[in-house]
Write a protein that holds these residues in place. Sequence first.
Motif, short mmCIF file in Angstrom:
data_model
loop_
_atom_site.label_atom_id
_atom_site.label_comp_id
_atom_site.label_asym_id
_atom_site.label_seq_id
_atom_site.Cartn_x
_atom_site.Cartn_y
_atom_site.Cartn_z
N GLN A 44 -8.73 -7.29 1.42
CA GLN A 44 -8.64 -8.76 1.38
C GLN A 44 -7.58 -9.19 2.39
O GLN A 44 -6.39 -9.17 2.11
CB GLN A 44 -8.25 -9.22 -0.04
N TYR A 45 -8.01 -9.55 3.58
CA TYR A 45 -7.08 -9.74 4.69
C TYR A 45 -6.90 -11.18 5.13
O TYR A 45 -5.99 -11.48 5.91
CB TYR A 45 -7.56 -8.92 5.89
N ASN A 46 -7.72 -12.07 4.67
CA ASN A 46 -7.76 -13.41 5.26
C ASN A 46 -6.70 -14.35 4.69
O ASN A 46 -7.00 -15.43 4.20
CB ASN A 46 -9.15 -14.01 5.08
N ASN A 47 -5.42 -13.94 4.75
CA ASN A 47 -4.35 -14.83 4.29
C ASN A 47 -3.00 -14.40 4.88
O ASN A 47 -2.84 -13.30 5.40
CB ASN A 47 -4.27 -14.85 2.76
N TYR A 48 -2.04 -15.31 4.75
CA TYR A 48 -0.70 -15.09 5.30
C TYR A 48 0.01 -13.94 4.60
O TYR A 48 0.72 -13.15 5.23
CB TYR A 48 0.12 -16.38 5.15
N GLU A 49 -0.19 -13.81 3.28
CA GLU A 49 0.48 -12.76 2.50
C GLU A 49 0.11 -11.37 3.01
O GLU A 49 0.95 -10.48 3.06
CB GLU A 49 0.13 -12.89 1.01
N PHE A 50 -1.15 -11.17 3.39
CA PHE A 50 -1.59 -9.88 3.92
C PHE A 50 -0.85 -9.57 5.22
O PHE A 50 -0.38 -8.44 5.42
CB PHE A 50 -3.10 -9.89 4.18
N CYS A 51 -0.73 -10.56 6.10
CA CYS A 51 -0.07 -10.35 7.39
C CYS A 51 1.42 -10.04 7.20
O CYS A 51 1.97 -9.16 7.88
CB CYS A 51 -0.23 -11.59 8.27
N LEU A 52 2.05 -10.75 6.29
CA LEU A 52 3.46 -10.50 6.01
C LEU A 52 3.64 -9.10 5.43
O LEU A 52 4.57 -8.37 5.83
CB LEU A 52 4.00 -11.55 5.05
N HIS A 53 2.76 -8.73 4.51
CA HIS A 53 2.84 -7.40 3.89
C HIS A 53 2.67 -6.30 4.94
O HIS A 53 3.46 -5.35 4.99
CB HIS A 53 1.77 -7.27 2.82
N MET A 54 1.65 -6.43 5.79
CA MET A 54 1.38 -5.38 6.78
C MET A 54 2.45 -5.34 7.88
O MET A 54 2.75 -4.27 8.42
CB MET A 54 0.00 -5.57 7.40
N ALA A 55 3.05 -6.48 8.18
CA ALA A 55 4.16 -6.49 9.14
C ALA A 55 5.32 -5.68 8.60
O ALA A 55 5.94 -4.87 9.31
CB ALA A 55 4.60 -7.93 9.43
N ASN A 56 5.61 -5.85 7.31
CA ASN A 56 6.66 -5.06 6.66
C ASN A 56 6.31 -3.58 6.62
O ASN A 56 7.16 -2.72 6.86
CB ASN A 56 6.90 -5.57 5.24
N VAL A 57 5.05 -3.26 6.34
CA VAL A 57 4.61 -1.87 6.29
C VAL A 57 4.76 -1.21 7.65
O VAL A 57 5.31 -0.10 7.77
CB VAL A 57 3.13 -1.78 5.82
N PHE A 58 4.31 -1.87 8.71
CA PHE A 58 4.38 -1.29 10.06
C PHE A 58 5.82 -1.09 10.52
O PHE A 58 6.15 -0.07 11.14
CB PHE A 58 3.62 -2.17 11.06
N VAL A 59 6.68 -2.05 10.23
CA VAL A 59 8.09 -1.92 10.62
C VAL A 59 8.74 -0.76 9.88
O VAL A 59 9.53 0.01 10.45
CB VAL A 59 8.86 -3.24 10.38
N LYS A 60 8.40 -0.59 8.61
CA LYS A 60 8.92 0.55 7.84
C LYS A 60 8.43 1.86 8.42
O LYS A 60 9.16 2.85 8.48
CB LYS A 60 8.52 0.42 6.37
N TYR A 61 7.17 1.89 8.85
CA TYR A 61 6.64 3.10 9.48
C TYR A 61 7.43 3.43 10.75
O TYR A 61 7.76 4.58 11.01
CB TYR A 61 5.16 2.91 9.84
N ILE A 62 7.71 2.40 11.57
CA ILE A 62 8.42 2.61 12.82
C ILE A 62 9.80 3.23 12.59
O ILE A 62 10.19 4.19 13.26
CB ILE A 62 8.55 1.28 13.60
#
Length: 246
Positions: free
Chosen positions: A114-132
């Motif tokens: 379920q990707y079509n919202n701001y919450e998904f983008c904020l969540h995945m931005a946090n996930v990617f930064v943590k991965y980095i």
Amino acid sequence: MLKIYQSNQMNFLVTKLCKKIQSKKNFFNKKTILINNTYIKQWLEIQISKKLTICMNTQYVEISKFFINLIKQSDYKLKTVKPSIFEVKYLKWILMSIISKKKDCIFLKENGIQYNNYEFCLHMANVFVKYIFFQPDLIYTWEQEIKNNIWEKKTIWQKKLWSVVIQKKKNSGITSFTEIINNFNRNIDNSCFLKFIPKKILIFSNTSINPFITTILHIIKNITSIYLFQYAFKKKKNIQIHQLIF
């Protein structure tokens, strides 16, 4: 040179830090202390003031911000570009631009995301930064197309989403996370870049240094003096460890 002081006694670490700050050779020079966050800054300022009567020309900078800026300075292509892939506040808007185009998100729908919202983008931005910062090896395996059975099934759609993010940033001079680190390593001896690296780097950390920052420290340790004062939780009292890494 990288010298590490580890202890479960914060007072011991502050005392060692103060000795470096008080160095007669650099007493009036500007000093930068890298810290985890503003909370430790307030505490550290109080502790240093108790031990030193005078502490001049000292500034505090967050560890991650300092090294991200250093990476930007190492590559002229990045100097005019926001370090989008390192910061949630920029990365989330890149993701918003991606989900606004349905053809770029077919794989998300196919995986039931379920990707079509701001919450998904904020969540995945946090996930990617943590991965980095905490799992840069995972990002590396994605970008180098290295098979990893441990992560492959769980993160296949994340890998595809990351590749779309990188495609979006190519026009800004960012080819990939791996290439940014490789360029940093290649440019480390460039005279134009060396002027941005302090002759002495003081780091006071009340947590473990993450793998990304550890990588950067090992890249620059041969061209500057790095002193890391790190709290290490131990059950035994008064545990003190000194490490000198060349």
